[in-house]
Design a protein around this motif. Structure first.
Motif, mmCIF file in Angstrom:
data_model
loop_
_atom_site.group_PDB
_atom_site.id
_atom_site.type_symbol
_atom_site.label_atom_id
_atom_site.label_comp_id
_atom_site.label_asym_id
_atom_site.label_seq_id
_atom_site.Cartn_x
_atom_site.Cartn_y
_atom_site.Cartn_z
ATOM 1 N N HIS A 144 0.816 -1.214 0.000
ATOM 2 C CA HIS A 144 0.000 0.000 0.000
ATOM 3 C C HIS A 144 0.850 1.264 0.000
ATOM 4 N N GLY A 145 2.082 1.166 0.452
ATOM 5 C CA GLY A 145 2.956 2.326 0.499
ATOM 6 C C GLY A 145 3.712 2.600 -0.784
ATOM 7 N N LEU A 146 3.507 1.778 -1.818
ATOM 8 C CA LEU A 146 4.206 1.982 -3.079
ATOM 9 C C LEU A 146 3.845 3.335 -3.686
ATOM 10 N N SER A 147 4.847 4.029 -4.141
ATOM 11 C CA SER A 147 4.627 5.309 -4.811
ATOM 12 C C SER A 147 4.418 5.047 -6.301
ATOM 13 N N VAL A 148 3.231 5.383 -6.788
ATOM 14 C CA VAL A 148 2.875 5.098 -8.177
ATOM 15 C C VAL A 148 2.444 6.392 -8.857
ATOM 16 N N SER A 149 3.028 6.686 -9.991
ATOM 17 C CA SER A 149 2.644 7.895 -10.721
ATOM 18 C C SER A 149 1.206 7.766 -11.216
ATOM 19 N N GLU A 150 0.597 8.897 -11.458
ATOM 20 C CA GLU A 150 -0.791 8.867 -11.934
ATOM 21 C C GLU A 150 -0.907 8.102 -13.241
ATOM 22 N N SER A 194 -7.200 6.767 -1.420
ATOM 23 C CA SER A 194 -6.860 5.624 -2.269
ATOM 24 C C SER A 194 -5.363 5.358 -2.286
ATOM 25 N N CYS A 195 -5.008 4.099 -2.535
ATOM 26 C CA CYS A 195 -3.618 3.694 -2.653
ATOM 27 C C CYS A 195 -3.542 2.495 -3.600
#
Length: 323
Positions: A144-150, A194-195
């Motif tokens: 859930h902590g993954l950084s994902v670009s839009e 959201s994540c």
């Protein structure tokens, strides 16, 4: 997904095998093929490869969708999984390495995805269930902590049931529990942050190595449902699975384990209850869908009556705590 296996007979996958062989390195060949058991949505094969002169051995896994329902949705599911595996490659999430994908069965007998084999195995037994649940919670917080670009965000989550679609057990001593549970989801989805969601995170999709203090998660598999939505929904799904596998108490503890690892859940009890019920009621009335691969993986005690009772007791426990 891969607790057991039997020898592959080779029927109905000649074109798929030919496609796989085109993905191999120079001098590599398929030495043996075994069908993995314990899955529900797709046929899984383990492919043991050998290099020139029998050296340079490695193993791949082939997922193929063969059931009519999943055949219809295969292009979207496999394309999503391929995109997610590429995305996860440079992260610390233990996901398989993508080798190739044929989502439209342009070359294969059925829509297929080829990936590396992860170490470990699924563990669904009662021994050390609590220890495994704690590791599951920690792993889910990291996902859930993954950084994902839009641009790279997966699709928005989809609900797997609705009030008018819930199937209730034909025989129950507690019909009021089921009715109250259905009433909880008779509302618009609560406001949420959201994540990145696995969306099908549960013990059957996580591989472990080691024992006791050396127990570790070695792989997370089955990324076809990956979505963008509330962390509560992923926590709800794993909680339901734990309640069915090990009893309602273990299912009730998972959210606390998740929070203890730093996970963020809805502060509104009614909102959190909505997500928990939305997931749990998708299993009604007897969770037979998940029980089939679990029984194939050794949990023959998980009969329909037992699962119905556990699900009912879990719903009642949720209503007591959050309702």
């Amino acid at each position: 997904m891969n607790i057991g296996q039997h020898q592959e007979q080779g029927a109905g996958w000649a074109a798929t095998r030919a496609w796989v062989e085109k993905q191999l390195g120079d001098g590599e060949r398929i030495e043996s093929v075994e069908r993995l058991v314990g899955g529900w949505t797709s046929t899984m094969r383990r492919l043991d490869l050998a290099g020139p002169a029998g050296d340079g051995r490695r193993t791949l896994v082939l997922r193929s969708f063969v059931k009519p329902f999943y055949l219809r949705h295969a292009p979207g599911l496999l394309t999503r999984e391929a995109d997610v595996l590429r995305l996860l490659g440079p992260t610390d999430v233990p996901a398989a390495e993508l080798q190739a994908v044929d989502p439209d069965a342009e070359h294969c007998d059925h829509p297929s995805l080829l990936m590396g084999l992860l170490p470990g195995r699924i563990r669904l037994d009662e021994a050390a269930a609590g220890r495994r649940a704690a590791l599951l919670a920690r792993q889910l917080v990291r996902i859930h902590g993954l950084s994902v670009s839009e641009r790279d965000r997966p699709r928005t989550y989809q609900a797997w049931t609705a009030p008018d679609r819930v199937r209730l057990p034909e025989v129950t001593d507690r019909p009021h529990v089921w009715q109250r549970a259905v009433d909880v989801i008779r509302r618009d989805p609560p406001a949420h942050r959201s994540c990145f969601l696995h969306r099908d995170f549960h013990p059957g999709n996580v591989l472990f190595t080691g024992d006791a203090e050396d127990l570790r998660i070695s792989g997370v598999v089955d990324w076809v449902e990956t979505s963008w939505g509330p962390a509560d929904l992923d926590v709800a799904h794993c909680s339901t699975a734990l309640a069915l596998l090990h009893g309602p108490d273990e299912g009730m503890r998972f959210a606390d384990r998740y929070a203890a690892e730093g996970g963020r859940l809805s502060l509104d009890p009614a909102g959190h209850l909505y997500w928990r019920m939305l997931d749990a009621l998708a299993f009604a009335p007897d969770a037979e869908k998940v029980a089939v691969p679990w029984r194939e993986s050794g949990r023959t005690d998980l009969t329909a009556p037992l699962l119905t009772r556990r699900l009912e007791e879990y719903l009642e426990a949720l209503l007591r705590r959050y309702g």
